[in-house]
Each structure stands twice: as structure tokens, then as C-alpha cells.
Scaffold this active site. Structure first.
Site: not given
Ligand SMILES: Cc1ncc(COP(=O)(O)O)c(C=O)c1O
Length: 359
Positions: A170, A194, A103
Site C-alpha cells: 500500500d 496524496k 492502515w
Molecule cells: C497509507 C494509507 N493507506 C490507506 C489509506 C486509506 O485510503 P482511502 O481513504 O483512499 O481508502 C490512507 C489514507 O490516508 C493511507 O494514508
């Protein structure tokens, strides 16, 4: 309905009472004669829902008055770009990133579209099994970005980076799981799916004093200052996702808020990690000091060679669901978000003990 112990990494388990109330509201919202999803987002009922969701975020996390809470769309993946669009200077923009896995690398990729990215430290050379700790933040950065919990590899920051530059996080996979000091951050963003609700909305908690300083023209939908002005309703908001998020936050408040959930999350993580460390058939895959309370990751040891199929059959038979590791890393990952009861963790631990007896 058979009892399922839902360890899914996200979308993931939500409190049963939330699902129940949400399903009723799809038929009719609180005696209005209308379904939640067939009423105007400008109706007084939905405006009150939006307002309540915002209030709950502020109350649960202790959000300072000069911060805005926004419920937007596009997932945390759009947040990667939005963070940069709202904080990276248009001319000579430069931002620092900590790379702790998939991520973070996604966030770095998007920021590079808008300016220079300096990756201060990366866990890549140890396959992201550790949180990098030795780095200094150079002066002159537009911001420092990090990912508080690494959903895929199962690592988590135990203390947050310090920086003179605005701090952006994030927090998709551990927001609302433990106490944080919001004032330490200038932007927190997190996909709902989550600890907050269903996929479809992303919460942004942003220090308004830091907005509007980049000299950049930002597309309306991505502009946090405009979204604040329009109270997250520049366009039609994802009403269902926001409503269910509100219900989940109401549930969190009703059980005692962040301090209570933090205790529960610590107890669940201790139960599972203690078994991973005790049982000779299992071992954790990350550095002990960086272990995630949300997403413990583990594998079978050599001693358990040949027992993988048996273990998989056993946990499935016990009603455990969603513990296969992320497709990019394999092994096992037992995600234990806020709504997962400790009883589910006990069931998994019992299966691990049972495997040891039968191996
Ligand atoms: C820490 C983190 N950041 C970003 C994301 C991506 O999120 P999204 O699918 O809402 O774009 C996730 C998805 O699991 C995540 O765990």
C-alpha cells in the site's frame, strides 16, 4: 486569494496549474464544446486521457511490460480487500503482514476475511514510532503485505522488505515521491489523493503473471485480471479523478520526473527535521532512522509548556494550514507532498524560530 501553505495530509495540495487546467476542463475540455464531466467515458477524448494517465505512470515509475496499470474506485481501503482477494489462495490461504499502524491494521482486518494472516512484526508496542526490522518471512506465504509510508504516525520504510512470496505494498502516501523498482513488487496500490490527484480513484500496478492463481471466484469489480482486460472500464470510471491525476503526472514529468521530485522532497524534509532537532521547543515523535519524508510528526517539548496556543495562533496567522496531528495521535503533522513548495516549509520553520525567540 490569500496564500495558504497547505500541509494537509490528504486530500492535499495539488499544483496550481493542474487546478487551473482542471477547472477550465470542467467547463470545456480542449475545444470539444463539452465539459470533461458530461462526455462519455467511451469517447475518443476520454479514452485518450485514460491511455495517457496509464502511460505516464509507466514512464515515471519504469513499470515493466508484464505489469498493468489500472485506475479503479473504492480507495485504498478497498485495496486492502482486493489485494487479498487477488493473491490469497482460496484453500488454505496464508499471508504475511507487517503492522506499522492504522492502515496496516486495516489491511490485516480485511485479509482475515479471506484467509489466515500472520503478522510477522508490529510497531504497536512502541505506538508505531518505529518500523519493525527484525522478522523473517516464513516459507509458503501467498504474499507479504506492507505499507510503505505511515501517513498518521509519520514513519516510512527506507528499504523495502525482501521476500520469496509476492510482495504487495500500500503505497498511498509516498508513491511518486521517490525512485522505486516496480519489478520488486507484484502489486502496488495507492489512493490518488496524496501525490497523484483528487480522491476518487486508486491506482493499481500489478504483475499480470501473478493473477488468476488463487482458485477463488472474485467479484467482477474487484478482479484485477478482469479490470486489466476491460482497461479499467468494466464500469464507468471516475473520469474527473483520472483526468486530474493525468494532469498531475504530466506536471511531475514536466518538472523533471521522479529524480527531481525526490531531491525536492529530501530538501523539504531536511529543512523541517533540522529545525525540529535544533529548536529546544520541539521534538520529533518517531525514530530518527524511520522518519517519513512525507509526513513529519512533532510535538512541543516541556520547555514550550503553555505556548501551544501561541504557536497555533502564530502558524495560522502565517497562512499555514493543516498541521494539527491526526485525531488519533495529536501533536503536529506537517504533510509535505510533491506539490508543496519548499517556500511553504520555510514559512513554517520561520514560525518555529519566532516562537523560540518569543517564548
Ligand atoms: C497509507 C494509507 N493507506 C490507506 C489509506 C486509506 O485510503 P482511502 O481513504 O483512499 O481508502 C490512507 C489514507 O490516508 C493511507 O494514508
Amino acid at each position: 486569494m490569500a496564500k495558504v501553505h497547505n500541509f494537509s495530509a490528504g486530500p492535499c495540495i495539488l499544483p496550481h496549474e493542474v487546478l487551473h487546467k482542471a477547472s477550465q476542463s470542467v467547463i470545456e475540455l480542449d475545444g470539444t464544446g463539452l465539459s470533461l464531466i458530461e462526455m462519455s467515458h467511451r469517447s475518443k477524448e476520454f479514452v485518450a486521457i485514460m491511455e495517457r494517465a496509464r502511460e505516464l505512470v509507466k514512464e515515471l515509475l519504469g513499470v515493466p511490460d508484464n505489469y498493468s496499470v489500472l485506475f479503479l474506485q473504492g480507495g485504498a481501503s478497498l485495496g486492502f480487500y482486493m489485494a487479498a482477494a487477488n493473491f490469497m489462495k482460496n484453500e488454505g490461504g496464508k499471508a504475511a503482514y507487517l503492522d506499522t499502524g492504522t492502515w496496516s491494521t486495516g489491511a490485516i482486518k480485511e485479509a482475515k476475511l479471506l484467509g489466515e494472516v500472520i503478522t510477522l512484526a508490529s510497531g504497536k508496542d512502541v505506538n508505531y514510532t518505529k518500523i519493525p526490522k527484525n522478522y523473517t518471512v516464513p516459507s509458503g506465504m501467498d504474499y507479504l503485505h506492507f505499507t510503505s509510508n505511515n501517513t498518521i504516525f509519520g514513519t516510512q520504510f527506507k528499504s523495502f522488505p525482501k521476500s520469496d512470496a509476492p510482495l504487495i505494498c500500500d503505497m498511498s502516501s509516498d508513491i511518486f515521491s521517490k525512485k522505486i523498482n516496480v519489478a520488486d513488487f507484484d502489486l502496488i496500490y495507492a489512493g490518488a489523493q496524496k501525490n497523484m490527484g483528487p480522491a476518487g480513484t486508486t491506482v493499481y500496478i500489478v504483475n499480470r503473471d501473478k493473477l488468476g492463481k488463487t482458485g477463488r471466484a472474485i467479484p467482477s469489480m474487484l478482479d484485477l485480471a478482469l479490470q486489466h482486460e476491460k482497461e479499467s472500464m468494466y464500469n464507468t470510471p471516475p473520469v474527473f479523478a483520472i483526468y486530474v491525476s493525468m494532469l498531475t503526472l504530466e506536471w511531475l514529468k514536466s518538472i523533471g520526473g521522479i529524480s527531481e521530485i525526490e531531491k525536492r522532497n529530501e530538501a523539504k524534509a531536511k529543512l523541517l527535521y533540522d529545525e525540529i532537532d535544533r529548536n529546544p521547543l520541539f521534538k520529533g515523535t518517531t525514530a530518527v532512522e524511520d522518519r517519513s519524508l512525507m509526513n513529519p510528526t512533532f510535538v512541543l517539548t516541556e520547555e514550550a509548556a503553555g505556548h501551544e496556543e501561541k504557536f497555533d495562533k502564530m502558524w495560522k496567522a502565517a497562512g499555514v494550514s493543516g498541521i494539527s496531528g491526526h485525531r488519533s495521535v495529536g501533536g503536529y503533522r506537517a504533510s509535505m507532498y510533491n506539490a508543496l513548495p519548499i517556500e511553504s516549509v520555510k514559512v513554517l520553520v520561520d514560525v518555529m524560530k519566532e516562537l523560540e525567540k518569543n517564548a
